[in-house]
Design a protein around this motif. Sequence first.
Motif, PDB file in Angstrom:
ATOM      1  N   LEU A   1       0.919  -1.108  -0.085  1.00  0.00           N
ATOM      2  CA  LEU A   1      -0.024   0.107   0.154  1.00  0.00           C
ATOM      3  C   LEU A   1       0.924   1.337  -0.001  1.00  0.00           C
ATOM      4  CD1 LEU A   1      -2.694   1.530   0.172  1.00  0.00           C
ATOM      5  CD2 LEU A   1      -2.786   1.138   2.707  1.00  0.00           C
ATOM      6  N   GLN A   2       2.106   1.297   0.488  1.00  0.00           N
ATOM      7  CA  GLN A   2       2.888   2.525   0.881  1.00  0.00           C
ATOM      8  C   GLN A   2       3.643   2.681  -0.503  1.00  0.00           C
ATOM      9  OE1 GLN A   2       3.064   4.667   3.566  1.00  0.00           O
ATOM     10  NE2 GLN A   2       3.951   5.652   1.894  1.00  0.00           N
ATOM     11  N   ASP A   3       3.796   1.333  -1.283  1.00  0.00           N
ATOM     12  CA  ASP A   3       4.562   1.693  -2.438  1.00  0.00           C
ATOM     13  C   ASP A   3       3.691   2.211  -3.385  1.00  0.00           C
ATOM     14  OD1 ASP A   3       6.680   0.498  -4.193  1.00  0.00           O
ATOM     15  OD2 ASP A   3       5.065   0.375  -5.499  1.00  0.00           O
ATOM     16  N   LEU A   4       2.090   2.088  -3.447  1.00  0.00           N
ATOM     17  CA  LEU A   4       1.420   2.609  -4.267  1.00  0.00           C
ATOM     18  C   LEU A   4       0.969   3.990  -3.959  1.00  0.00           C
ATOM     19  CD1 LEU A   4      -1.545  -0.365  -4.647  1.00  0.00           C
ATOM     20  CD2 LEU A   4       0.552  -0.160  -6.070  1.00  0.00           C
ATOM     21  N   LEU A   5       1.050   4.327  -2.671  1.00  0.00           N
ATOM     22  CA  LEU A   5       0.807   5.733  -2.311  1.00  0.00           C
ATOM     23  C   LEU A   5       2.102   6.578  -2.675  1.00  0.00           C
ATOM     24  CD1 LEU A   5      -1.034   5.105   0.798  1.00  0.00           C
ATOM     25  CD2 LEU A   5      -2.106   5.737  -1.208  1.00  0.00           C
ATOM     26  N   ASP A   6       3.272   5.929  -2.650  1.00  0.00           N
ATOM     27  CA  ASP A   6       4.339   6.542  -3.012  1.00  0.00           C
ATOM     28  C   ASP A   6       4.328   7.171  -4.418  1.00  0.00           C
ATOM     29  OD1 ASP A   6       5.349   6.678  -0.305  1.00  0.00           O
ATOM     30  OD2 ASP A   6       6.823   5.007  -0.797  1.00  0.00           O
ATOM     31  N   GLY A   7       3.757   6.000  -5.209  1.00  0.00           N
ATOM     32  CA  GLY A   7       3.733   6.021  -6.589  1.00  0.00           C
ATOM     33  C   GLY A   7       2.822   7.252  -6.919  1.00  0.00           C
ATOM     34  N   ASN A   8       1.663   7.079  -6.422  1.00  0.00           N
ATOM     35  CA  ASN A   8       0.900   8.282  -6.720  1.00  0.00           C
ATOM     36  C   ASN A   8       1.238   9.577  -6.189  1.00  0.00           C
ATOM     37  OD1 ASN A   8      -2.003   9.753  -5.102  1.00  0.00           O
ATOM     38  ND2 ASN A   8      -1.888   9.160  -7.287  1.00  0.00           N
ATOM     39  N   ASN A   9       2.232   9.778  -5.406  1.00  0.00           N
ATOM     40  CA  ASN A   9       2.656  11.178  -4.724  1.00  0.00           C
ATOM     41  C   ASN A   9       3.736  11.475  -6.180  1.00  0.00           C
ATOM     42  OD1 ASN A   9       1.503  11.573  -2.606  1.00  0.00           O
ATOM     43  ND2 ASN A   9       3.296  10.338  -1.381  1.00  0.00           N
ATOM     44  N   ARG A  10       4.497  10.590  -6.809  1.00  0.00           N
ATOM     45  CA  ARG A  10       5.282  10.831  -8.006  1.00  0.00           C
ATOM     46  C   ARG A  10       4.365  11.395  -8.888  1.00  0.00           C
ATOM     47  NH1 ARG A  10       7.774   5.817  -6.237  1.00  0.00           N
ATOM     48  NH2 ARG A  10       6.784   4.651  -7.743  1.00  0.00           N
ATOM     49  N   PHE A  11       3.330  10.692  -9.253  1.00  0.00           N
ATOM     50  CA  PHE A  11       2.529  11.120 -10.336  1.00  0.00           C
ATOM     51  C   PHE A  11       2.165  12.316 -10.156  1.00  0.00           C
ATOM     52  CE2 PHE A  11      -2.077  11.366 -11.526  1.00  0.00           C
ATOM     53  CZ  PHE A  11      -1.920  11.285 -13.077  1.00  0.00           C
ATOM     54  N   VAL A  12       1.560  12.781  -8.760  1.00  0.00           N
ATOM     55  CA  VAL A  12       0.981  14.157  -8.522  1.00  0.00           C
ATOM     56  C   VAL A  12       2.008  15.291  -8.846  1.00  0.00           C
ATOM     57  CG1 VAL A  12       0.085  15.665  -6.580  1.00  0.00           C
ATOM     58  CG2 VAL A  12      -1.039  13.146  -7.082  1.00  0.00           C
TER      59      VAL A  12
ATOM     60  N   GLY B   1       4.724  15.028 -10.704  1.00  0.00           N
ATOM     61  CA  GLY B   1       5.225  15.174 -12.079  1.00  0.00           C
ATOM     62  C   GLY B   1       6.517  14.576 -12.209  1.00  0.00           C
ATOM     63  N   SER B   2       6.980  13.516 -11.200  1.00  0.00           N
ATOM     64  CA  SER B   2       8.110  12.882 -11.085  1.00  0.00           C
ATOM     65  C   SER B   2       8.016  11.399 -11.184  1.00  0.00           C
ATOM     66  CB  SER B   2       8.922  13.264 -10.028  1.00  0.00           C
ATOM     67  OG  SER B   2       8.142  12.961  -8.834  1.00  0.00           O
ATOM     68  N   PRO B   3       7.067  10.587 -12.161  1.00  0.00           N
ATOM     69  CA  PRO B   3       7.331   9.387 -12.267  1.00  0.00           C
ATOM     70  C   PRO B   3       8.443   8.614 -12.480  1.00  0.00           C
ATOM     71  CG  PRO B   3       6.277  10.480 -14.206  1.00  0.00           C
ATOM     72  CD  PRO B   3       6.591  11.603 -13.310  1.00  0.00           C
ATOM     73  N   GLU B   4       8.730   7.398 -12.213  1.00  0.00           N
ATOM     74  CA  GLU B   4      10.041   6.879 -12.464  1.00  0.00           C
ATOM     75  C   GLU B   4      10.425   6.376 -13.639  1.00  0.00           C
ATOM     76  OE1 GLU B   4       9.919   3.497  -9.747  1.00  0.00           O
ATOM     77  OE2 GLU B   4      10.882   4.497  -7.886  1.00  0.00           O
ATOM     78  N   GLY B   5       9.553   6.144 -14.389  1.00  0.00           N
ATOM     79  CA  GLY B   5       9.600   5.649 -15.660  1.00  0.00           C
ATOM     80  C   GLY B   5      10.003   4.165 -15.828  1.00  0.00           C
ATOM     81  N   ALA B   6      10.088   3.606 -16.947  1.00  0.00           N
ATOM     82  CA  ALA B   6      10.219   1.993 -16.875  1.00  0.00           C
ATOM     83  C   ALA B   6      10.840   1.753 -18.256  1.00  0.00           C
ATOM     84  CB  ALA B   6       9.049   1.253 -16.689  1.00  0.00           C
ATOM     85  N   ASP B   7      11.799   0.571 -18.190  1.00  0.00           N
ATOM     86  CA  ASP B   7      12.442  -0.056 -19.649  1.00  0.00           C
ATOM     87  C   ASP B   7      11.431  -0.963 -19.820  1.00  0.00           C
ATOM     88  OD1 ASP B   7      13.708  -1.513 -21.320  1.00  0.00           O
ATOM     89  OD2 ASP B   7      15.504  -1.249 -20.205  1.00  0.00           O
TER      90      ASP B   7
ATOM     91  N   VAL C   1      -8.898   7.859 -15.411  1.00  0.00           N
ATOM     92  CA  VAL C   1      -8.228   7.229 -14.252  1.00  0.00           C
ATOM     93  C   VAL C   1      -7.423   5.940 -14.740  1.00  0.00           C
ATOM     94  CG1 VAL C   1      -8.456   6.705 -11.755  1.00  0.00           C
ATOM     95  CG2 VAL C   1     -10.182   7.983 -12.953  1.00  0.00           C
ATOM     96  N   PRO C   2      -6.196   6.120 -15.489  1.00  0.00           N
ATOM     97  CA  PRO C   2      -5.429   5.107 -15.926  1.00  0.00           C
ATOM     98  C   PRO C   2      -4.560   4.743 -14.840  1.00  0.00           C
ATOM     99  CG  PRO C   2      -4.429   7.264 -16.670  1.00  0.00           C
ATOM    100  CD  PRO C   2      -5.672   7.436 -15.916  1.00  0.00           C
ATOM    101  N   VAL C   3      -5.008   3.381 -14.237  1.00  0.00           N
ATOM    102  CA  VAL C   3      -4.684   2.935 -12.910  1.00  0.00           C
ATOM    103  C   VAL C   3      -2.896   2.846 -12.829  1.00  0.00           C
ATOM    104  CG1 VAL C   3      -4.922   1.134 -11.276  1.00  0.00           C
ATOM    105  CG2 VAL C   3      -6.667   1.766 -12.406  1.00  0.00           C
ATOM    106  N   GLU C   4      -2.568   2.219 -13.722  1.00  0.00           N
ATOM    107  CA  GLU C   4      -0.967   1.978 -13.685  1.00  0.00           C
ATOM    108  C   GLU C   4      -0.326   3.315 -13.580  1.00  0.00           C
ATOM    109  OE1 GLU C   4      -2.382  -1.803 -15.651  1.00  0.00           O
ATOM    110  OE2 GLU C   4      -3.085   0.233 -15.684  1.00  0.00           O
ATOM    111  N   THR C   5      -0.873   4.401 -14.391  1.00  0.00           N
ATOM    112  CA  THR C   5      -0.217   5.691 -14.473  1.00  0.00           C
ATOM    113  C   THR C   5      -0.308   6.307 -13.313  1.00  0.00           C
ATOM    114  OG1 THR C   5      -0.471   5.687 -16.935  1.00  0.00           O
ATOM    115  CG2 THR C   5      -0.325   7.803 -15.861  1.00  0.00           C
ATOM    116  N   VAL C   6      -1.582   6.411 -12.528  1.00  0.00           N
ATOM    117  CA  VAL C   6      -1.812   7.349 -11.331  1.00  0.00           C
ATOM    118  C   VAL C   6      -1.033   6.765 -10.255  1.00  0.00           C
ATOM    119  CG1 VAL C   6      -3.862   8.020 -12.421  1.00  0.00           C
ATOM    120  CG2 VAL C   6      -4.041   6.237 -10.716  1.00  0.00           C
TER     121      VAL C   6
ATOM    122  N   ALA D   1       4.572  -0.401 -13.261  1.00  0.00           N
ATOM    123  CA  ALA D   1       4.993  -0.758 -14.660  1.00  0.00           C
ATOM    124  C   ALA D   1       4.188  -2.064 -14.845  1.00  0.00           C
ATOM    125  CB  ALA D   1       6.590  -0.595 -14.690  1.00  0.00           C
ATOM    126  N   ILE D   2       4.951  -2.523 -16.062  1.00  0.00           N
ATOM    127  CA  ILE D   2       4.452  -3.976 -16.546  1.00  0.00           C
ATOM    128  C   ILE D   2       4.744  -5.032 -15.475  1.00  0.00           C
ATOM    129  CG2 ILE D   2       5.058  -5.750 -18.134  1.00  0.00           C
ATOM    130  CD1 ILE D   2       5.457  -3.384 -20.134  1.00  0.00           C
ATOM    131  N   GLY D   3       3.829  -5.927 -15.118  1.00  0.00           N
ATOM    132  CA  GLY D   3       4.157  -6.904 -14.138  1.00  0.00           C
ATOM    133  C   GLY D   3       3.882  -6.704 -12.755  1.00  0.00           C
TER     134      GLY D   3
END
Length: 209
Positions: A20-31, A33-39, A65-70, A74-76
């Motif tokens: 859950l914390q990982d998802l919320l951290d990812g949402n914070n990055r989305f908000v 404007g600093s997503p990690e990006g993926a290979d 609301v593109p879930v993976e994006t918000v 990444a894949i997997g």
Amino acid sequence: MKNTAITKDLQSKMTPESVLQDLLDGNNRFVDGSPEGADNGALVSQTINGQYPKAVVLSCIDSRVPVETVFDQAIGDIFVARVAGNFENSDILGSLEYSCKVAGSKLVLVLGHESCGAVKAACDGVELGNITHLLSNILPAVHQSAEEVEGEANSSNKIFVAKTVENNVKLTIDRIRIKSPILKEMEDNGEIAIVGGVYSLHTGKVEMF
């Protein structure tokens, strides 16, 4: 940049809380404007023979609301089950059970969103083809909100709609626990968590309950 897919060993070491914390951290990055990006090429190659997603998200079909994006995933990384109004039915429940009991996911997240069109239609009593049956799944939340919110009990009342979005998520979680002994037992044993939140169209932020 993420270039390594989740393995079974890594998944087994995760906890519902850490996921859950990982998802919320990812949402914070989305908000922010600093997503990690993926290979993506590397992740595609690594997941050909198997997948070990950490969570399953039950969301609305809304294109905003593109879930993976918000959640900056990444894949997997996550399973996503989508239906207008983000409610459960037997097929959705089977998908959630597969995600957790068979594939090892640690978290079920029911994700509603601001100004949901399906919720608004349910608030207005829309009847149209198969949409009528779909909206019947949201009516319990509509009825509960009518007892909690003053003013018009329809989509013209933004407070009523917002409360219905929230109630719909909460009632969906309640029904998941009732209708799926498998998921309920896993949650009781601490193997998974079942949680809910609402996505803001204005800010991109997911607010958990």
